[in-house]
Design a protein around this motif. Structure first.
Motif, PDB file in Angstrom:
ATOM      1  N   VAL A   1       0.856  -1.183   0.000  1.00 51.81           N
ATOM      2  CA  VAL A   1       0.000   0.000   0.000  1.00 51.81           C
ATOM      3  C   VAL A   1       0.896   1.238   0.000  1.00 51.81           C
ATOM      4  N   GLY A   2       0.590   2.178  -0.889  1.00 51.52           N
ATOM      5  CA  GLY A   2       1.387   3.387  -1.002  1.00 51.52           C
ATOM      6  C   GLY A   2       1.285   4.285   0.216  1.00 51.52           C
ATOM      7  N   ARG A   3       2.260   5.164   0.350  1.00 51.35           N
ATOM      8  CA  ARG A   3       2.355   6.030   1.532  1.00 51.35           C
ATOM      9  C   ARG A   3       1.140   6.933   1.697  1.00 51.35           C
ATOM     10  N   THR A   4       0.658   7.502   0.603  1.00 53.57           N
ATOM     11  CA  THR A   4      -0.498   8.390   0.690  1.00 53.57           C
ATOM     12  C   THR A   4      -1.725   7.636   1.157  1.00 53.57           C
ATOM     13  N   ALA A   5      -1.949   6.449   0.597  1.00 53.84           N
ATOM     14  CA  ALA A   5      -3.101   5.638   0.987  1.00 53.84           C
ATOM     15  C   ALA A   5      -3.010   5.221   2.450  1.00 53.84           C
ATOM     16  N   LEU A   6      -1.809   4.890   2.905  1.00 58.32           N
ATOM     17  CA  LEU A   6      -1.628   4.532   4.306  1.00 58.32           C
ATOM     18  C   LEU A   6      -1.958   5.704   5.220  1.00 58.32           C
ATOM     19  N   ALA A   7      -1.557   6.906   4.811  1.00 58.95           N
ATOM     20  CA  ALA A   7      -1.764   8.084   5.649  1.00 58.95           C
ATOM     21  C   ALA A   7      -3.251   8.364   5.880  1.00 58.95           C
ATOM     22  N   VAL A   8      -4.070   8.151   4.850  1.00 60.89           N
ATOM     23  CA  VAL A   8      -5.503   8.457   4.967  1.00 60.89           C
ATOM     24  C   VAL A   8      -6.348   7.211   5.156  1.00 60.89           C
ATOM     25  N   ASP A   9      -5.700   6.048   5.222  1.00 60.39           N
ATOM     26  CA  ASP A   9      -6.385   4.766   5.412  1.00 60.39           C
ATOM     27  C   ASP A   9      -7.473   4.570   4.371  1.00 60.39           C
ATOM     28  N   ALA A  10      -7.126   4.849   3.112  1.00 61.08           N
ATOM     29  CA  ALA A  10      -8.102   4.709   2.021  1.00 61.08           C
ATOM     30  C   ALA A  10      -7.371   4.437   0.709  1.00 61.08           C
ATOM     31  N   VAL A  11      -7.725   3.331   0.072  1.00 58.79           N
ATOM     32  CA  VAL A  11      -7.167   2.955  -1.235  1.00 58.79           C
ATOM     33  C   VAL A  11      -8.274   3.080  -2.270  1.00 58.79           C
ATOM     34  N   ASN A  12      -8.032   3.831  -3.323  1.00 59.64           N
ATOM     35  CA  ASN A  12      -9.030   3.919  -4.395  1.00 59.64           C
ATOM     36  C   ASN A  12      -8.509   3.365  -5.718  1.00 59.64           C
ATOM     37  N   THR A  13      -7.267   2.863  -5.718  1.00 55.40           N
ATOM     38  CA  THR A  13      -6.645   2.362  -6.941  1.00 55.40           C
ATOM     39  C   THR A  13      -5.835   1.120  -6.635  1.00 55.40           C
ATOM     40  N   VAL A  14      -6.101   0.047  -7.368  1.00 56.09           N
ATOM     41  CA  VAL A  14      -5.320  -1.184  -7.245  1.00 56.09           C
ATOM     42  C   VAL A  14      -4.712  -1.500  -8.600  1.00 56.09           C
ATOM     43  N   VAL A  15      -3.425  -1.774  -8.615  1.00 52.41           N
ATOM     44  CA  VAL A  15      -2.720  -2.156  -9.837  1.00 52.41           C
ATOM     45  C   VAL A  15      -2.211  -3.587  -9.669  1.00 52.41           C
ATOM     46  N   PHE A  16      -2.440  -4.404 -10.692  1.00 54.56           N
ATOM     47  CA  PHE A  16      -1.997  -5.795 -10.663  1.00 54.56           C
ATOM     48  C   PHE A  16      -0.688  -5.954 -11.431  1.00 54.56           C
ATOM     49  N   GLY A  17       0.292  -6.517 -10.774  1.00 54.22           N
ATOM     50  CA  GLY A  17       1.526  -6.846 -11.472  1.00 54.22           C
ATOM     51  C   GLY A  17       1.339  -8.114 -12.280  1.00 54.22           C
ATOM     52  N   PRO A  18       2.155  -8.333 -13.296  1.00 55.38           N
ATOM     53  CA  PRO A  18       2.044  -9.558 -14.101  1.00 55.38           C
ATOM     54  C   PRO A  18       2.192 -10.824 -13.259  1.00 55.38           C
ATOM     55  N   ASP A  19       2.890 -10.689 -12.108  1.00 57.66           N
ATOM     56  CA  ASP A  19       3.082 -11.833 -11.223  1.00 57.66           C
ATOM     57  C   ASP A  19       1.931 -11.995 -10.232  1.00 57.66           C
ATOM     58  N   GLY A  20       0.884 -11.131 -10.360  1.00 59.30           N
ATOM     59  CA  GLY A  20      -0.261 -11.212  -9.473  1.00 59.30           C
ATOM     60  C   GLY A  20      -0.164 -10.332  -8.250  1.00 59.30           C
ATOM     61  N   ARG A  21       0.941  -9.618  -8.090  1.00 63.36           N
ATOM     62  CA  ARG A  21       1.109  -8.749  -6.930  1.00 63.36           C
ATOM     63  C   ARG A  21       0.088  -7.612  -6.986  1.00 63.36           C
ATOM     64  N   ARG A  22      -0.548  -7.348  -5.847  1.00 59.92           N
ATOM     65  CA  ARG A  22      -1.587  -6.318  -5.768  1.00 59.92           C
ATOM     66  C   ARG A  22      -1.059  -5.097  -5.023  1.00 59.92           C
TER      67      ARG A  22
ATOM     68  N   ASN B   1      -3.691   5.795  -3.516  1.00 56.53           N
ATOM     69  CA  ASN B   1      -4.791   6.750  -3.451  1.00 56.53           C
ATOM     70  C   ASN B   1      -4.519   7.878  -4.425  1.00 56.53           C
ATOM     71  N   THR B   2      -5.375   8.009  -5.452  1.00 58.43           N
ATOM     72  CA  THR B   2      -5.218   9.105  -6.418  1.00 58.43           C
ATOM     73  C   THR B   2      -6.124  10.286  -6.106  1.00 58.43           C
ATOM     74  N   ASP B   3      -6.977  10.149  -5.070  1.00 52.70           N
ATOM     75  CA  ASP B   3      -7.831  11.275  -4.685  1.00 52.70           C
ATOM     76  C   ASP B   3      -6.992  12.445  -4.178  1.00 52.70           C
ATOM     77  N   VAL B   4      -5.963  12.128  -3.380  1.00 50.70           N
ATOM     78  CA  VAL B   4      -5.142  13.190  -2.776  1.00 50.70           C
ATOM     79  C   VAL B   4      -4.364  13.966  -3.839  1.00 50.70           C
ATOM     80  N   PRO B   5      -3.534  13.319  -4.670  1.00 51.17           N
ATOM     81  CA  PRO B   5      -2.850  14.089  -5.709  1.00 51.17           C
ATOM     82  C   PRO B   5      -3.810  14.663  -6.746  1.00 51.17           C
ATOM     83  N   GLY B   6      -4.948  13.994  -6.957  1.00 48.65           N
ATOM     84  CA  GLY B   6      -5.942  14.543  -7.876  1.00 48.65           C
ATOM     85  C   GLY B   6      -6.498  15.858  -7.377  1.00 48.65           C
ATOM     86  N   LEU B   7      -6.743  15.941  -6.081  1.00 48.31           N
ATOM     87  CA  LEU B   7      -7.241  17.177  -5.490  1.00 48.31           C
ATOM     88  C   LEU B   7      -6.192  18.288  -5.620  1.00 48.31           C
TER      89      LEU B   7
END
Length: 275
Positions: free
Chosen positions: A79-100, A104-110
């Motif tokens: 989990v990225g640092r921004t998402a950890l700070a606000v305890d909210a994930v709005n974006t999940v990216v899957f790696g080719p190896d299945g890693r999740r 959070n793009t709400d914060v930089p989006g704002l």
């Protein structure tokens, strides 16, 4: 050539989501006809099963809306640092190896939406509300506001939560009564994070020279507060500004290509105009 061509938005309720409109418009503008973006009605109970059925070789990522932004965290590998700070994930990216990987793009989006309107730094700011969106607002203000942030809340518990988050973010927070919310617009920047109708009572008692208002709602638009602020000469940003800017960042996370802001915004505006 990548085979990770699928993405979707999950949440409950989800029928109202503009995310498919925005992402599909981005695909169309950039000639990515092979990509697919859907929406799925998924609640907290159904989320683990949905995630387990994902085939990472086919899926690039997921957009998450309520009530899944916190429920997804235990299901992720990182989990990225921004998402950890606000305890909210709005974006999940899957790696080719299945890693999740969650972020959070709400914060930089704002932050990016404010910068688009010329708001780089402010000496003070106010926040109306103390829910999950208010947490993202505070994280954004940690980058934008150089002074004190006043948060208008309804309960002592919410006040304590906002003070604790402010401390983690390195922000100077002062809490104030919800009933005094109209005074928020005396600040150079106010972010309203409340549900439809919650701020209507402030519209008739705003200061004569309001600052910048970022009201995160986009339907119905404008809100009474946004309309009153504009009538008094204030600068107003709406929920579509946030939605588009965070979607542009998600688009890049899913495709590796910057999202086409103008095309995605135009599609969102058209969809809202159709009702």
């Amino acid at each position: 050539m990548t085979t990770q061509l699928r993405a979707a938005v999950l949440g409950s309720p989800i029928a109202h989501s503009l995310s498919p409109v925005l992402h599909r418009a981005g695909y169309a503008a950039l000639g990515m006809a092979e990509r697919r973006y859907d929406r799925f009605e998924v609640d907290e109970a159904g989320l683990p099963g949905f995630i387990e059925r994902i085939e990472p070789a086919e899926w690039a990522g997921l957009s998450l809306t309520m009530p899944l932004k916190r429920a997804i965290v235990p299901l992720l590998d990182e989990v990225g640092r921004t998402a950890l700070a606000v305890d909210a994930v709005n974006t999940v990216v899957f790696g080719p190896d299945g890693r999740r990987s969650g972020d959070n793009t709400d914060v930089p989006g704002l932050v990016n939406a404010l910068r688009e309107r010329g708001v780089e730094k402010v000496e003070a700011a106010s926040v109306l509300g103390a829910g999950a969106t208010a947490s993202s607002a505070l994280a954004a203000l940690a980058e934008v506001c150089t002074g004190e942030v006043t948060v208008h809340v309804r309960s002592e518990q919410r006040a304590a939560e906002m003070l604790a988050l402010g401390e983690r973010l390195g922000l100077r927070i002062r809490t104030a009564a919800w009933e005094d919310g109209a005074r928020a617009l005396e600040s150079p920047l106010t972010i309203s994070t409340t549900p439809v109708g919650a701020t209507d009572g402030f519209a008739d008692v705003l200061p004569s020279g309001p600052g910048v208002l970022f009201d995160v709602l986009y339907h119905p638009w404008p809100t009474r507060l946004a309309a009153a602020c504009a009538e008094r000469g204030g600068t107003v940003l709406g929920g579509l500004d946030l939605l588009v800017h965070q979607a542009v960042l998600q688009f890049e996370a899913f495709t590796g290509v910057p999202g086409p802001l103008a095309a995605m915004r135009a599609a969102g505006e058209a969809a809202l105009a159709e009702g």
